[in-house]
Design a protein around this motif. Structure first.
Motif: not given
Length: 317
Positions: A218-233
């Motif tokens: 996500i960090a490679f793609n500036r337009y996606a900077h606000d995508v959140t990633v969380e651990p979850n089943n």
């Protein structure tokens, strides 16, 4: 330092689970060699995958390569890999003839061994996946570039299940939607959703390696900077998200476990995109979706792989 190259001969059906297993065992890089992937790029130089090419059956032979440091603990790692592959076979995953091979390679050779397989690839009409070390100029104004580190597998666009998911997102998204990406892996679908105009994107994965890799991509793609990633089943504990779209590229046996949670987290009229479905599992999964109340809007097929686009439709009083 020398490196150990572990090669597992398996099938298209088992390739994603195998690559994930190898990463969980500590691989520093992976390569998936599928003859169909290479054949599909033998075109006029545009790099666009060709739908008209013959696609493999579910038992098509595929090589999954992984690279481990040549340390004293490698025999223990190998024992873990063998045990987990045996477990996958026992639960019914088609591993084909299943062979495990080991090669010793030198420090200066191992990086080239996997990087040589990755170049910019036009995946859909608008989406092109570019390894982060490559320079690339778009060939058309509306082309969307997704920069990825494909060294950690989890789906970079070329595998049929990932490509089907990307095509489905391209078909469905119109702009501004709230999207949940379940089992995000590399994060490629979340990044693509933002590239295609999604508003809010939340990504989930139970695997710590996957969540870390997704954040890096996500960090490679500036337009996606606000995508959140969380651990979850899956979607356990996620309630009433009122999402416009949920996408999941996971094995069918896992998808069937999240049908009810997907329904509860979609707004009325929302879409549920499911990929990673081998042909033999489609009917069972489709029946579960219909029983829940989903309407099948569209299906996409590549070889033995299916992708379903469903809609939540609830009659208003």
């Amino acid at each position: 330092m020398n490196w150990n190259e572990v090669i597992i001969v398996t099938t298209t059906e088992a390739v994603d689970a195998t690559a994930n297993l190898l990463l969980e065992a500590g691989a520093k890089g992976t390569v998936i060699e599928d003859d169909w992937d290479y054949a599909s790029l033998q075109d006029d130089g545009s790099g666009i995958l060709k739908d008209e090419l013959p696609l493999p059956a579910g038992d098509q032979e595929v090589l999954v390569k992984a690279y481990y440091p040549g340390v004293d603990s490698f025999p223990d790692t190998l024992a873990i890999i063998k045990a987990r592959m045996d477990k996958m076979k026992k639960i019914g995953l088609n591993l084909g003839k299943y062979e495990l091979r080991i090669n010793d390679i030198k420090e200066e050779d191992w990086e080239h061994s996997w990087k040589a397989f990755y170049h910019p690839i036009r995946i859909t009409r608008y989406l092109t996946v570019v390894p982060h070390w490559e320079s690339y100029q778009p060939s058309q104004v509306d082309e969307k570039i997704i920069i990825m580190d494909p060294g950690m597998a989890f789906g970079t666009g070329t595998h049929p299940t990932t490509r089907l998911s990307l095509e489905a997102l391209e078909t469905t998204l119109r702009g501004g939607e709230k999207v949940l990406d379940v089992g995000t892996g590399s994060g490629v679908l979340s990044i693509a959703a933002k590239a295609l105009g999604a508003g809010t994107v939340q990504a989930f994965d139970i695997d710590e390696i996957a969540t870390r890799q997704a954040k890096e991509n996500i960090a490679f793609n500036r337009y996606a900077h606000d995508v959140t990633v969380e651990p979850n089943n899956l979607l356990e504990g996620i309630e009433n998200s009122e999402a416009d779209l949920i996408v999941a590229n996971i094995l069918a046996e896992i998808l069937i476990l999240m049908v009810e949670d997907a329904w509860n987290n979609l707004k009325n009229g929302g879409c549920f995109i499911l990929s990673g479905i081998i042909h033999s599992k489609r009917e069972e999964l489709e029946n579960s979706l219909l029983q829940q109340g989903f309407v099948l809007e569209q299906s996409k097929v590549m070889g033995d792989w299916h992708c379903l686009i469903c809609k939540k439709e609830v009659e208003q009083d």
